[in-house]
Each structure stands twice: as C-alpha cells, then as structure tokens.
Design a protein around this motif. Structure first.
Motif, PDB file in Angstrom:
ATOM      1  N   LEU A  21      -6.025 -10.359   6.680  1.00 26.74           N
ATOM      2  CA  LEU A  21      -6.464 -10.228   5.299  1.00 26.74           C
ATOM      3  C   LEU A  21      -5.213 -10.020   4.462  1.00 26.74           C
ATOM      4  O   LEU A  21      -4.525  -9.009   4.604  1.00 26.74           O
ATOM      5  CB  LEU A  21      -7.416  -9.044   5.130  1.00 26.74           C
ATOM      6  CG  LEU A  21      -7.816  -8.733   3.671  1.00 26.74           C
ATOM      7  CD1 LEU A  21      -8.602  -9.885   3.072  1.00 26.74           C
ATOM      8  CD2 LEU A  21      -8.605  -7.431   3.585  1.00 26.74           C
ATOM      9  N   GLU A  41      -3.661  -9.286   0.925  1.00 23.78           N
ATOM     10  CA  GLU A  41      -3.969  -8.757  -0.398  1.00 23.78           C
ATOM     11  C   GLU A  41      -2.722  -8.892  -1.270  1.00 23.78           C
ATOM     12  O   GLU A  41      -1.703  -8.263  -0.996  1.00 23.78           O
ATOM     13  CB  GLU A  41      -4.391  -7.302  -0.309  1.00 23.78           C
ATOM     14  CG  GLU A  41      -5.664  -7.067   0.483  1.00 23.78           C
ATOM     15  CD  GLU A  41      -5.955  -5.593   0.660  1.00 23.78           C
ATOM     16  OE1 GLU A  41      -6.520  -4.988  -0.272  1.00 23.78           O
ATOM     17  OE2 GLU A  41      -5.583  -5.041   1.719  1.00 23.78           O
ATOM     18  N   TRP A  90       2.539  -7.469  -1.311  1.00 20.87           N
ATOM     19  CA  TRP A  90       1.465  -7.902  -0.425  1.00 20.87           C
ATOM     20  C   TRP A  90       1.103  -6.802   0.569  1.00 20.87           C
ATOM     21  O   TRP A  90       1.985  -6.061   1.020  1.00 20.87           O
ATOM     22  CB  TRP A  90       1.896  -9.124   0.379  1.00 20.87           C
ATOM     23  CG  TRP A  90       2.335 -10.306  -0.426  1.00 20.87           C
ATOM     24  CD1 TRP A  90       3.552 -10.482  -1.033  1.00 20.87           C
ATOM     25  CD2 TRP A  90       1.583 -11.487  -0.703  1.00 20.87           C
ATOM     26  NE1 TRP A  90       3.593 -11.694  -1.671  1.00 20.87           N
ATOM     27  CE2 TRP A  90       2.405 -12.340  -1.486  1.00 20.87           C
ATOM     28  CE3 TRP A  90       0.296 -11.916  -0.347  1.00 20.87           C
ATOM     29  CZ2 TRP A  90       1.981 -13.591  -1.927  1.00 20.87           C
ATOM     30  CZ3 TRP A  90      -0.129 -13.157  -0.795  1.00 20.87           C
ATOM     31  CH2 TRP A  90       0.704 -13.982  -1.569  1.00 20.87           C
ATOM     32  N   GLU A 124      -7.093 -11.753  -2.979  1.00 15.00           N
ATOM     33  CA  GLU A 124      -7.077 -11.506  -1.540  1.00 15.00           C
ATOM     34  C   GLU A 124      -7.590 -12.735  -0.811  1.00 15.00           C
ATOM     35  O   GLU A 124      -8.413 -13.491  -1.343  1.00 15.00           O
ATOM     36  CB  GLU A 124      -7.885 -10.268  -1.171  1.00 15.00           C
ATOM     37  CG  GLU A 124      -9.363 -10.324  -1.529  1.00 15.00           C
ATOM     38  CD  GLU A 124     -10.079  -9.041  -1.151  1.00 15.00           C
ATOM     39  OE1 GLU A 124     -11.209  -9.131  -0.641  1.00 15.00           O
ATOM     40  OE2 GLU A 124      -9.499  -7.938  -1.363  1.00 15.00           O
ATOM     41  N   CYS A 129      -3.978 -10.468  -9.307  1.00 12.87           N
ATOM     42  CA  CYS A 129      -4.155 -10.011  -7.935  1.00 12.87           C
ATOM     43  C   CYS A 129      -5.252 -10.836  -7.262  1.00 12.87           C
ATOM     44  O   CYS A 129      -6.132 -11.383  -7.921  1.00 12.87           O
ATOM     45  CB  CYS A 129      -4.530  -8.532  -7.910  1.00 12.87           C
ATOM     46  SG  CYS A 129      -3.314  -7.444  -8.686  1.00 12.87           S
TER      47      CYS A 129
END
Length: 250
Positions: free
Chosen positions: A205, A207, A184, A218, A216
């Motif tokens: 944020l 990710e 992360w 976000e 993946c």
C-alpha cells in the motif's frame, strides 16, 4: 472533483511552476510507468533534482524494509552509480538485486552518526554524475532537508531518504515538516493470490502523504520487480479499489 476545484488546483500548479528556476524545470521526472500514479505527480513522475522521503507503515513501521525496497527500486531505474549512506550495515543484498538494484552499482558509505550520514549525502549530491543518493535516517530536521534539497537541485540527482526508527515512538517524527518534494509511506499487504499453492508477488500500500503542488493519494501496487518497476494491483486487501485520491492537498 468539482470543475471549480480542478481549475483552482491547476492554477496553483501553474503559479508554483512559474516560480521555479529554469534549471529545475529542465531536470524532468522519473516516471513510474503507472498512469494513475504519474498522474498525481506534478510533471508526471518523481522529480529529479529533488528530495523524496520514504517510511514504513503498519507492521513495518520500525524496520522500514518495504520502504527501503521501494527506494531501491526507484534508484535501480536511474542511470549511474548509487551512493547509499547508512549507520546500520544490515541491508540484504539479494533483496536489493530482486528489485533491480545490483550491489555492483552501489557504493555503501557507513557512518557512526546520523550527522555524518547527512554530510555524506550532501557531498554525494554535490558530486553529480550519480543516479541517486540514498540515506537512512531516524530524524530529518528542516535545515538539513533544505540543504539536501538544494544540493540535489544543483546537480539534478535524486535524493532519497529512508526513515528508519529503532522504536515505535520515534515514528512520530515523520509528521514534522521537511523540505522534501514528496513523502511516501509503504505498508506490506498480503501477496497476490496464485492459482496453485505458493507465494505470489509481494504487494504494497503506497501512501503519497505529501507532494508539492499536488494531491495526496494512495495506491495498492505489486512490489518492485527485477527492473525496479511497480504496477497497479487488481485490488486491495479488503477488496476495495486499487487506487484512490484523497481530498487533501499536498
């Protein structure tokens, strides 16, 4: 996502799951309680008995404060003592308590060298009976990460590595492969707006840069509260949607 691609990904997840040992399957996951996030993680949450990596992004790349708080919030939602291994004793205890991890639950293990941090993490994971073992590291070699992953599997303990760099150039090491189950990156966003003057809840944020047998993604989230929980923010800093999936597989 097309129906064909969805079928292929589901089939790959099933095959990987069939290769896992029964002991690993029984360990379960720590849910975030946010369907959009749990939905992209195989098993529906952060896997117990596994190694997970966290690093800062944006202006917090070097200090990694947001990444450390995210890891602390995760640790706060586990049961049992927490072992936190580090070389720099600069943690701000009130900040840990603010995300639900009270210092009286934490055993801090300070070392002079990163090799000792790795050794202490492995020993803590092998001990069992802990909620999580956290380690602050600049580098995480593949061999060392495999040892941590195996030690976590044997006892079912969460292994959380916070990558902290002393200079920007060292952050390139985050692109090197490791045995971590998830990876992360946590970047600070402007805090939530309030109807009155003041500072609102911090926003991050998140990710998800790598996840085994997953994709993946976000997410724009409200930072951990005093129970260690995050929630999906109403919108990102540029006004776009609060959550999105990328097209890349983990």
């Amino acid at each position: 996502m097309s129906a064909v691609r969805e079928h292929v990904i589901s089939d790959l997840r099933a095959r990987i799951s069939s290769l896992e040992s029964p002991a690993v399957k029984k360990l379960g996951c720590l849910e975030f309680g946010v369907p959009e996030i749990d939905g992209v993680l195989p098993g529906g949450g952060l896997a117990y008995g596994a190694l997970h990596e966290f690093a800062g992004g944006g202006a917090g790349t070097v200090d990694g404060a947001a990444a450390a708080l995210f890891a602390a919030g995760i640790a706060a939602r586990t049961k049992g003592p927490i072992v936190w291994c580090l070389t720099r004793p600069d943690l701000f205890f009130p900040a840990l308590a603010q995300v639900g991890l009270h210092p009286d639950r934490v055993i801090f293990v300070e070392s002079d060298k990163e090799e000792d941090v790795l050794a202490n993490m492995e020993e803590g994971l092998a001990h069992g009976g802990l909620g999580a073992v956290v380690g602050e590291l600049v580098r995480l070699p593949m061999t060392a990460s495999r040892r941590l992953q195996l030690a976590a599997e044997r006892t079912g303990t969460l292994a959380l590595v916070v990558r902290r760099w002393r200079r920007q150039t060292e952050a390139n090491d985050f692109g090197q492969p490791t045995a971590s189950t998830t990876r992360w990156r946590v970047s600070v966003l402007p805090s939530e707006e309030l109807a009155v003057p003041g500072v609102g809840r911090a926003r991050w944020l998140l990710e998800l840069m790598r996840v085994k047998a997953g994709e993946c993604a976000e997410f724009c989230v409200g930072a951990c509260d005093d129970k260690g929980r995050i929630d999906l923010s109403t919108g990102s800093a540029d006004g776009s949607h609060s959550a999105s999936r990328s097209i890349h597989s983990g």
